[in-house]
Design a protein around this motif. Sequence first.
Motif, short mmCIF file in Angstrom:
data_model
loop_
_atom_site.label_atom_id
_atom_site.label_comp_id
_atom_site.label_asym_id
_atom_site.label_seq_id
_atom_site.Cartn_x
_atom_site.Cartn_y
_atom_site.Cartn_z
N ILE A 83 -5.18 12.95 -14.68
CA ILE A 83 -6.33 12.75 -13.80
C ILE A 83 -6.93 11.38 -14.05
O ILE A 83 -7.06 10.95 -15.20
N ASP A 84 -7.24 10.70 -12.96
CA ASP A 84 -7.91 9.40 -13.02
C ASP A 84 -9.33 9.59 -12.50
O ASP A 84 -9.52 10.01 -11.35
N PHE A 85 -10.31 9.28 -13.34
CA PHE A 85 -11.71 9.33 -12.93
C PHE A 85 -12.06 7.93 -12.43
O PHE A 85 -12.02 6.97 -13.20
N MET A 86 -12.37 7.81 -11.14
CA MET A 86 -12.50 6.50 -10.53
C MET A 86 -13.94 6.04 -10.32
O MET A 86 -14.21 4.85 -10.31
N ALA A 117 -12.14 10.99 -8.05
CA ALA A 117 -11.03 11.22 -8.98
C ALA A 117 -9.76 11.54 -8.20
O ALA A 117 -9.82 11.95 -7.04
N ARG A 118 -8.63 11.32 -8.88
CA ARG A 118 -7.32 11.66 -8.33
C ARG A 118 -6.54 12.34 -9.44
O ARG A 118 -6.55 11.89 -10.59
N ALA A 119 -5.89 13.44 -9.10
CA ALA A 119 -5.12 14.17 -10.10
C ALA A 119 -3.71 14.44 -9.58
O ALA A 119 -3.51 14.65 -8.38
N SER A 120 -2.76 14.42 -10.50
CA SER A 120 -1.38 14.80 -10.22
C SER A 120 -1.07 15.97 -11.13
O SER A 120 -1.28 15.89 -12.34
#
Length: 144
Positions: free
Chosen positions: A86-89, A128-131
């Motif tokens: 997860i990227d917290f943007m 955020a973006r998660a894979s």
Amino acid sequence: MTMAMDEAALTAFLRDQFPQVADDFAIERTDGEALVVRLAVSDKHLRPGGTVSGPTMFALADVAIYLAILARIGPVALAVTTNCSIDFMRKPRNGADLRATARLLKLGRVLAVGDVLLHSDGLADPVARASLTYSIPADRPAVR
């Protein structure tokens, strides 16, 4: 694209299998292309400073992909997360609900891979973006 479960069936499944968190989430849409689920943010989701905590955002992303998978394969309670990045943007708006849009990139017999974008109400850009990768049990036991 064939859907095995609609919003009502997914909501009922969540209430039956995960009653401890079911009231936190509301499924807004599932159409085979994407599943959108809303988290009703409350004090229990906040970290010091009043913003939504990272573990809460992870939970929303995880639930969104899980439900997107079930929408396609049906009620398989034992499908589990095997990987998450997860990227917290950016910081979510204080007190604003979060919305997750989950898309499946691959749905195989035993693995599913998907991406989730998290948005905070009132902000245009994602927070955020998660894979995520899920393992789907081969025997797919029936849900009780």
